[in-house]
Design a protein around this motif. Structure first.
Motif, PDB file in Angstrom:
ATOM      1  N   SER A 212       7.631   6.212  -0.937  1.00 42.86           N
ATOM      2  CA  SER A 212       6.900   5.511  -1.844  1.00 42.86           C
ATOM      3  C   SER A 212       7.652   4.201  -2.387  1.00 42.86           C
ATOM      4  O   SER A 212       7.192   3.909  -3.474  1.00 42.86           O
ATOM      5  CB  SER A 212       5.976   6.455  -2.599  1.00 42.86           C
ATOM      6  OG  SER A 212       7.059   7.166  -3.315  1.00 42.86           O
TER       7      SER A 212
ATOM      8  N   ASP B 243      -0.309   2.465  -5.822  1.00 43.83           N
ATOM      9  CA  ASP B 243      -1.596   2.748  -5.491  1.00 43.83           C
ATOM     10  C   ASP B 243      -2.635   1.864  -6.516  1.00 43.83           C
ATOM     11  O   ASP B 243      -3.496   2.213  -7.103  1.00 43.83           O
ATOM     12  CB  ASP B 243      -2.110   4.241  -6.143  1.00 43.83           C
ATOM     13  CG  ASP B 243      -1.263   4.478  -7.786  1.00 43.83           C
ATOM     14  OD1 ASP B 243      -0.778   3.551  -8.253  1.00 43.83           O
ATOM     15  OD2 ASP B 243      -1.484   5.624  -8.220  1.00 43.83           O
TER      16      ASP B 243
ATOM     17  N   GLU C 250       0.883  -1.298   0.077  1.00 40.98           N
ATOM     18  CA  GLU C 250      -0.184   0.144   0.055  1.00 40.98           C
ATOM     19  C   GLU C 250       0.853   1.233  -0.050  1.00 40.98           C
ATOM     20  O   GLU C 250       0.384   2.389  -0.277  1.00 40.98           O
ATOM     21  CB  GLU C 250      -0.731  -0.116   1.434  1.00 40.98           C
ATOM     22  CG  GLU C 250      -2.064  -0.916   1.107  1.00 40.98           C
ATOM     23  CD  GLU C 250      -2.826  -1.145   2.509  1.00 40.98           C
ATOM     24  OE1 GLU C 250      -2.346  -0.521   3.525  1.00 40.98           O
ATOM     25  OE2 GLU C 250      -3.867  -1.704   2.263  1.00 40.98           O
TER      26      GLU C 250
END
Length: 458
Positions: free
Chosen positions: A272, A142, A138
């Motif tokens: 990310s 995305d 997660e």
């Protein structure tokens, strides 16, 4: 009951002995033998397949009778990984990825599993739970609807049952040191277990044409843990390098049966996940507002990729009588050789000076084409004379002070010209057959190290 026995294995190379030995006769390492309980079966059934009806016998063929085929490659969607693999994934290949703990191996493989379009991926984890992997997924993507399956299992027999049922296109194992096979009684991570589990996965990959990624731990020396035969069994060995305190990571190809070895891919680690770095020359060159001494730019090659890197040198008086020699990202012995050439051929007295060398960006370079840039950076720091940031170098230096030619000089010149450099120093022997009119950059060909210093330092 199958007959069980114990044997001694070298943890460095996997050599097997019936008794303990102080020195391994295969790799000459000391105190590396450990005892392991092993089990020999009379007729071992392939553990990845329940039926043996598909067993076949290969026959020898003359080389001119073998049909040539073009290997089909699967693009992973990661251009850096595709470049390091030689153009994409080959069916049935086994890829071993090693690196320090926390460097980003699992993150790289999970990104791969979540981003390959149109492929069914099985991610086998023996170190993390499903919830931990879900949290990382997660964070780095995305697209939770990706066709990726997570299996938390360490028994190879159970893993192969799920492989038969799922029939994935790609398999990722994290990590090979956590798996264990029922055919071997020793603990997971031991020499015999690692070798047996890898052999089972290798046979599965070759007979089903399914690519398999294996994540491996490394030792304190930076080599992949387990027997050395592990690297010989797989098709490709990749090393994931970098400093955990810096943002950049380097994926280096050490062995590749389907492409060029020593290829390089560069990533930047963010919250990310890992992001590809398409133009590494821009990050490896510092943005300076003013000219500083001790800095020279070199045009190097990593695999098929040309890069411009910054070499930094600091020369100062030896404070404690014995001069220090230290280098980061470059072979210290080769640096000492270049210092000896400067003393003998050029008359610079560096025997009483501390010399420190650093390759900016945290990468390690073995290309001899950066010799000239290193020597120029050392003299620039010694004389406190700065080198223009629009000048770069691409040449090897011999023991007699001659400037030697380097390979693929056209790619180096084109990369320097693309980044706005105005002048490049190359060997006089590289100029033969080189059409200098094609380039906007000024090409200066030299034959001796003295010629370079007379031009730069007057």
């Amino acid at each position: 009951m199958a007959k069980t026995r114990s044997a001694y294995f070298c943890q460095s190379c996997g050599y097997e002995s019936a008794k303990w030995l102080g020195k391994c006769p295969s790799c000459n390492e000391w105190n590396t033998f450990v005892e392991e309980v092993i089990e020999k079966t009379a007729a071992k059934v392939p553990s990845w397949k329940t039926s043996t009806g598909m067993e076949r016998t290969n026959k020898p063929n003359k080389v001119d009778h073998i049909q040539s085929i073009t290997e089909e490659r699967t693009l992973t969607g990661d251009k850096e990984l595709d470049r390091v693999l030689g153009g994409g994934l080959v069916a049935g290949s086994v890829i071993l990825i090693g690196g320090e703990p926390g460097i980003g191996k699992s993150t790289l493989m999970l990104q791969l599993a979540l981003n390959i379009p149109g492929k069914k991926i099985l991610y086998v984890s023996g170190e993390e739970s499903e919830q931990q992997i879900k949290m990382r997924a997660e964070r780095i993507t995305d697209k939770p609807e990706a066709d990726c399956y997570i299996l938390t299992e360490t028994s190879t027999q159970n893993i192969f049952k799920q492989l038969e049922a799922l029939e994935p296109d790609i398999v990722i194992v994290d990590s090979i040191q956590t798996l264990h096979s029922a055919h071997i009684e020793s603990t997971p991570g031991s020499v015999s277990q690692v070798r047996e589990c890898t052999a089972e996965l290798l046979r599965f990959a070759k007979e089903t044409d399914t690519p398999v990624f294996l994540i491996g731990h490394i030792t304190k020396d930076g080599t992949i843990a387990g027997p050395k035969i592990l690297e010989h069994m797989v098709d490709t060995v990749l090393q994931f390098e970098g400093d955990r305190h810096h943002v950049y990571r380097i994926l280096r190809s050490i062995k590749n049966r389907f492409g060029a070895a020593a290829e390089l891919g560069i990533y930047a680690m963010h919250n990310s996940g890992l992001r590809q770095v398409s133009n590494p020359s821009e990050i490896l060159l510092s943005q300076r507002d003013e000219e500083l001494s001790g800095i020279a730019i070199s045009a190097t090659l990593e695999g098929a990729r040309p890069m411009l890197i910054e070499t930094q040198a600091l020369v100062s008086a030896a404070a404690y009588g014995t001069p220090q020699r230290s280098s980061n990202g470059f072979d210290t012995k080769r640096m000492n050789m270049l210092l000896a050439v400067l003393e003998k051929r050029c008359g610079f007295r560096l025997s009483t000076r501390d010399v420190f060398l650093n390759i900016a960006g945290g990468i390690k370079v073995e290309d001899p084409a950066i010799d000239l840039a290193i020597m120029v950076a050392i003299i620039s720091s010694h004389e406190e004379i700065s080198i223009s940031s629009k000048i770069c170098f691409a040449a090897e230096v011999g023991l007699s002070g001659e400037i030697r030619a380097v390979s693929r000089i056209e790619q180096r010149i084109m990369e320097a010209e693309k980044l706005g450099f105005e002048r490049i120093f190359i060997s006089n022997y590289n100029k033969k057959g080189l059409v200098t009119e094609r380039y906007q950059i000024e090409i200066t060909a030299v034959s001796k190290i003295e010629d370079v210093f007379s031009i730069l330092f007057g």
